[in-house]
Design a protein around this motif. Structure first.
Motif, PDB file in Angstrom:
ATOM      1  N   LEU A   1       0.825  -1.211   0.000  1.00 16.14           N
ATOM      2  CA  LEU A   1       0.000   0.000   0.000  1.00 16.14           C
ATOM      3  C   LEU A   1       0.859   1.261   0.000  1.00 16.14           C
ATOM      4  O   LEU A   1       0.509   2.259  -0.632  1.00 16.14           O
ATOM      5  N   GLU A   2       2.002   1.205   0.672  1.00 18.64           N
ATOM      6  CA  GLU A   2       2.905   2.358   0.662  1.00 18.64           C
ATOM      7  C   GLU A   2       3.437   2.599  -0.748  1.00 18.64           C
ATOM      8  O   GLU A   2       3.537   3.742  -1.203  1.00 18.64           O
ATOM      9  N   LEU A   3       3.764   1.530  -1.446  1.00 19.90           N
ATOM     10  CA  LEU A   3       4.211   1.648  -2.829  1.00 19.90           C
ATOM     11  C   LEU A   3       3.117   2.256  -3.706  1.00 19.90           C
ATOM     12  O   LEU A   3       3.374   3.148  -4.516  1.00 19.90           O
ATOM     13  N   ALA A   4       1.889   1.744  -3.549  1.00 21.07           N
ATOM     14  CA  ALA A   4       0.780   2.246  -4.362  1.00 21.07           C
ATOM     15  C   ALA A   4       0.526   3.727  -4.104  1.00 21.07           C
ATOM     16  O   ALA A   4       0.336   4.511  -5.045  1.00 21.07           O
TER      17      ALA A   4
ATOM     18  N   ILE B   1       9.916  -8.321  -2.700  1.00 23.28           N
ATOM     19  CA  ILE B   1       8.960  -7.657  -3.587  1.00 23.28           C
ATOM     20  C   ILE B   1       9.741  -6.955  -4.692  1.00 23.28           C
ATOM     21  O   ILE B   1      10.753  -6.312  -4.427  1.00 23.28           O
ATOM     22  N   VAL B   2       9.260  -7.095  -5.919  1.00 23.80           N
ATOM     23  CA  VAL B   2       9.714  -6.252  -7.019  1.00 23.80           C
ATOM     24  C   VAL B   2       8.550  -5.337  -7.373  1.00 23.80           C
ATOM     25  O   VAL B   2       7.474  -5.818  -7.738  1.00 23.80           O
ATOM     26  N   ALA B   3       8.739  -4.036  -7.226  1.00 25.56           N
ATOM     27  CA  ALA B   3       7.707  -3.060  -7.598  1.00 25.56           C
ATOM     28  C   ALA B   3       8.032  -2.532  -8.978  1.00 25.56           C
ATOM     29  O   ALA B   3       9.155  -2.099  -9.231  1.00 25.56           O
ATOM     30  N   MET B   4       7.058  -2.564  -9.882  1.00 27.77           N
ATOM     31  CA  MET B   4       7.303  -2.224 -11.279  1.00 27.77           C
ATOM     32  C   MET B   4       6.297  -1.189 -11.753  1.00 27.77           C
ATOM     33  O   MET B   4       5.090  -1.401 -11.702  1.00 27.77           O
TER      34      MET B   4
ATOM     35  N   ASN C   1       2.672  -2.613 -10.626  1.00 27.13           N
ATOM     36  CA  ASN C   1       2.634  -4.033 -10.302  1.00 27.13           C
ATOM     37  C   ASN C   1       3.531  -4.288  -9.101  1.00 27.13           C
ATOM     38  O   ASN C   1       4.715  -3.916  -9.116  1.00 27.13           O
ATOM     39  N   VAL C   2       2.976  -4.886  -8.067  1.00 31.88           N
ATOM     40  CA  VAL C   2       3.746  -5.316  -6.901  1.00 31.88           C
ATOM     41  C   VAL C   2       3.889  -6.828  -7.010  1.00 31.88           C
ATOM     42  O   VAL C   2       2.915  -7.570  -6.886  1.00 31.88           O
TER      43      VAL C   2
ATOM     44  N   TYR D   1      -1.829  -5.863  -8.923  1.00 34.56           N
ATOM     45  CA  TYR D   1      -1.859  -4.761  -9.892  1.00 34.56           C
ATOM     46  C   TYR D   1      -2.775  -3.658  -9.385  1.00 34.56           C
ATOM     47  O   TYR D   1      -3.965  -3.878  -9.149  1.00 34.56           O
ATOM     48  N   TYR D   2      -2.223  -2.467  -9.213  1.00 35.40           N
ATOM     49  CA  TYR D   2      -2.933  -1.293  -8.721  1.00 35.40           C
ATOM     50  C   TYR D   2      -2.936  -0.228  -9.826  1.00 35.40           C
ATOM     51  O   TYR D   2      -1.969  -0.115 -10.578  1.00 35.40           O
TER      52      TYR D   2
END
Length: 256
Positions: free
Chosen positions: A82-85, A179-182, A131-132, A206-207
């Motif tokens: 959620l922090e990434l999003a 985690i790979v955040a893309m 994409n997380v 996917y967000y």
């Protein structure tokens, strides 16, 4: 856990790697439950091989994860995810999809694509999706690590893609539990699993921004039992309310 260095990598390279988000015992538990979810998907009549998407059945895909096991509800709302999003998409995001892919030995690559291009016409000038990717096995270039084109999140139109894109792709590599955040604009494809005895399992959360139609219809896909256990916030993120793609009126018009 999501540091300034991760933010810089996401901005400059289109991705970042966050290690050890899950501990080994947690990763093993999710991995076991994913295999059970794949079997349950088949039992429900939702195949794990989609002809036309993957070259052969060695690439196992599992859809509708949130209805198959509560552990996936925990992961799609994990604080790091959620922090990434929120960082890339602002607070105005929705959950577009949550799927899994197990690359068995002999699996081959799918078509090269960007996740944002799959849901939104060009030009792609803003990071409107993310994409997380949860790594449930050690991921290498040999066992099917996702191939990506570095810096391609800056490409705004199809015509600007390099003609030798396939030759310039490199694999993500990460330890299990990472985690790979893309950035959704990054062009990529599934890697081929060239090993004899290694499997490579990944989850894809996917967000996207709320104005983009989600990939998965959670109103149809989720059972009434699953819906009943969701928090109001998660129901909003999944588009289960009446105004799933609208910000609150106070945000749009200003507080009175």
């Amino acid at each position: 856990m999501f540091t300034e260095a991760h933010k810089a990598s996401l901005q400059e390279s289109g991705y970042c790697l966050i290690e050890d988000v899950l501990q080994p015992v947690e990763t093993a538990d999710v991995r076991r439950r994913l295999v059970e979810a794949a079997a349950e998907s088949e039992r429900r009549g939702i195949p794990t091989f989609i002809e036309g998407l993957d070259p052969n059945p060695c690439n196992v895909r599992i859809f509708n994860l949130l209805d198959l096991d509560p552990i996936f509800i925990e992961l799609i709302t994990h604080p790091v995810a959620l922090e990434l999003a929120r960082h890339l998409l602002t607070d105005d995001f929705i959950i577009s999809n949550f799927t899994a892919n197990i690359a068995m030995p002999g699996s081959a690559s799918m078509v090269t694509h960007s996740d944002l291009a799959a849901v939104l016409p060009e030009p792609w000038h803003s990071p409107w999706s993310l994409n997380v990717i949860w790594c449930l096995d050690d991921v290498t270039g040999e066992n099917g690590g996702t191939l990506f084109l570095p810096g391609s999140h800056q490409v705004e139109r199809f015509q600007d893609l390099p003609p030798d894109m396939a030759e310039r792709m490199v694999p993500f590599e990460a330890r299990a539990g990472s985690i790979v955040a893309m950035d959704g604009r990054l062009w990529h494809t599934s890697g081929a699993n060239r090993t004899q005895d290694q499997e490579r399992a990944l989850l894809f959360g996917y967000y996207s921004r709320s104005f983009i139609r989600p990939q998965w219809n959670f109103n149809v896909g989720l059972s009434e039992e699953t819906k009943a256990g969701l928090s109001p916030q998660l129901r909003q993120w999944l588009g289960l309310g009446l105004t799933s793609n609208m910000s609150p009126l106070d945000d749009l018009m200003g507080s009175s």
